[in-house]
Design a protein around this motif. Sequence first.
Motif, PDB file in Angstrom:
ATOM      1  N   HIS A 120       0.837  -1.200   0.000  1.00  0.00           N
ATOM      2  CA  HIS A 120       0.000   0.000   0.000  1.00  0.00           C
ATOM      3  C   HIS A 120       0.879   1.260   0.000  1.00  0.00           C
ATOM      4  N   HIS A 130       1.413   4.215  -2.926  1.00  0.00           N
ATOM      5  CA  HIS A 130       1.358   5.675  -2.743  1.00  0.00           C
ATOM      6  C   HIS A 130       2.561   6.345  -3.406  1.00  0.00           C
ATOM      7  N   PHE A 139      -3.870  11.570   3.094  1.00  0.00           N
ATOM      8  CA  PHE A 139      -4.261  11.321   1.710  1.00  0.00           C
ATOM      9  C   PHE A 139      -5.770  11.378   1.591  1.00  0.00           C
ATOM     10  N   GLU A 195      -6.494   6.822  -1.327  1.00  0.00           N
ATOM     11  CA  GLU A 195      -6.424   5.573  -0.563  1.00  0.00           C
ATOM     12  C   GLU A 195      -6.966   4.406  -1.373  1.00  0.00           C
ATOM     13  N   HIS A 246      -3.718   7.445   6.808  1.00  0.00           N
ATOM     14  CA  HIS A 246      -4.395   6.648   5.790  1.00  0.00           C
ATOM     15  C   HIS A 246      -5.749   6.231   6.360  1.00  0.00           C
TER      16      HIS A 246
END
Lengths: 266, 368
Positions: free
Chosen positions: B236, B240, B284, B289, B332
């Motif tokens: 993840h 990003h 974010f 996300e 997040h």
Amino acid sequence: MAMDVIDYEIFGSEMQYVEVELDPGESAVGEAGGMMYMQDGIQMDTVFGDGSQQQGGFMGKLMGAGKRLLTGESLFTTVFHNESNGKRRVAFAAPYPGKIIPVHLTDIGGTLICQKDSFLCAAKGVSLGIAFQKKLGVGLFGGEGFIMQKLDGDGMAFVHAGGTLKEMVLAPGESLRVDTGCVVAFQPSVDFDIQFVGKIKSAVFGGEGFFYATLTGPGRVWLQSLPLSRLANRIILSAPAAGGRSVGQGSLLGAGVLGGILGSDE
Amino acid sequence: MSDTRFRGRLFGPGLPGSGAPATGRWSDGGSLQVAEEGAAGRLLQADHPAVDAAGFNASSLRISWQGEDGAYAFIIEAESERTICCAAAPAAANRHLAEAAGVTTRLERRFRFGAVLLGLILILPLFGIGLFLGNSDRVADWVVKRISTEHEAQLGELILAQTRLQMKVVDRGPAVEAISAIGSRLTTGSVHRYRWFVADRPDINAFAAPGGVVVVYSGLIRTAGSAEELAGVLTHEIAHAELRHTLRGVIKSLGLHALAALVIGDVSGSVFAETATRLTELRFSRDAEREADAEGLRRLVAAHIDPAGMIGFYEKLAAEQRLSPPAILSTHPATGERLESLRQEVSLQKGKWQPLPVDIQSIKNSFK
Ligand SMILES: [Zn+2]
């Protein structure tokens, strides 16, 4: 609107205060910080604006507030009202050495233009307004003299001059050049023009050059020998902690720039 | 002789210095008669008076003449009286009266123009901020597209240096080796040269700086139940970085700081340092996300890593959230909805998963 007729007495020589006598039901207005003492029976009331009239509606109040903020005045004035059955006294003190000038507005035609921090107190009903110097000339927004206060009415008003007071009468067409800071008050019949002496470059980047006002008659003018800004400058300069930066005669945006855009009157 | 009278103030020799109230009236020939008010008032006659705008802000009408004993002026201040005076004036005086009125109007107009101009100059910077706030995404996108990979790497290097000032960051040891092993499988073919770090911090957190600098907090490794779970977070964060979300966030925040500095007038280098320091606080958007989840999952599947670990770790975070929200969730935001859609996506994936050659327990033991 009927004005309150007030009797007064000025005390002191260089550090003066004015004692105002209020008949039952009479009032005086002043800036909240200017009060020195008041006798029993006088009620203090803080009002929005100058207490002279109810300004029309919300927008009117908002505009009034905006103008007062712009000139650095407090949004509220204090009304001193005599609620007792006898004569009562309230005193207002001058904030720095100088002379208090009593002006009966009727005698001069009902309006007095004065330097914005010179107002001390007045009979209730005298309206305190803002008068911008619209003859911008080169000295646009040159600090002193750009924003003036306008007192309207037919009662007594008291303004304060720093240092020694000079009261003059200008004949029709007679003119006098004065440092802008030294002008305390004048009648609206007097032509008031601000000019800059010196090179534009030095106006923008600091340096020599200063603003002066040309007063042209007819009418009465009041001058002061010690403007507050001059006094403040000297104090700041001699204060050990301060880096010695001069204020007051400098300009908000660099006088030359905007003055050049808007053009001079000459 | 006209019968219309107008009031004003008379100044001149033998009169009070602040003037005396008086009334005036025009004669047909263009001369003016002024009568001082009061029983003993004087009556004056001006044959060819001059007319102009005068007084404070040129808002009064001045009718002046030279008498035998000196200069006289009749000043009409009130607007209503000025109107009466102009209406009653003989033809000879009309032109001068019109000129005087013109001066007053021009002065007023120019003053208003000046006031508007000044207002604009004062408001313009605020307007600029407003514009940036309203379009900051588009502005940031535009800038992001123009940043090269090399510059991105330099930015990452700076952020790493800043992070090192704040916490103990190691680049070797069993934990770094494990993360590097998992990370390289997730980043095959990337334009960035990835570098892996472990920070000695108890919080459950991790971040990927622009340009391939990935920092995982030891607290996060402690929480992970398996190597696959660790891979779930890592992918993840990598997503990003690959999608340049972090770069975009830095630019947005830098832009805001720079604008604010411009308005406040403090244009020192501290702006950049501060933004870099706050990287771990970058939030974010929900869309970012979702994008990072999808891209992360794609990378997991491509690397043949079981995506169930991703779900597993998210569930752990959700459980932790009920007690005290882990740091990583503040940057997040993991909503139930996101977890649900991820579960569905994962259930569709039917691949051959290769187990990760990482013993998570021995890494945890290495921290002690
Ligand atoms: Zn994220």
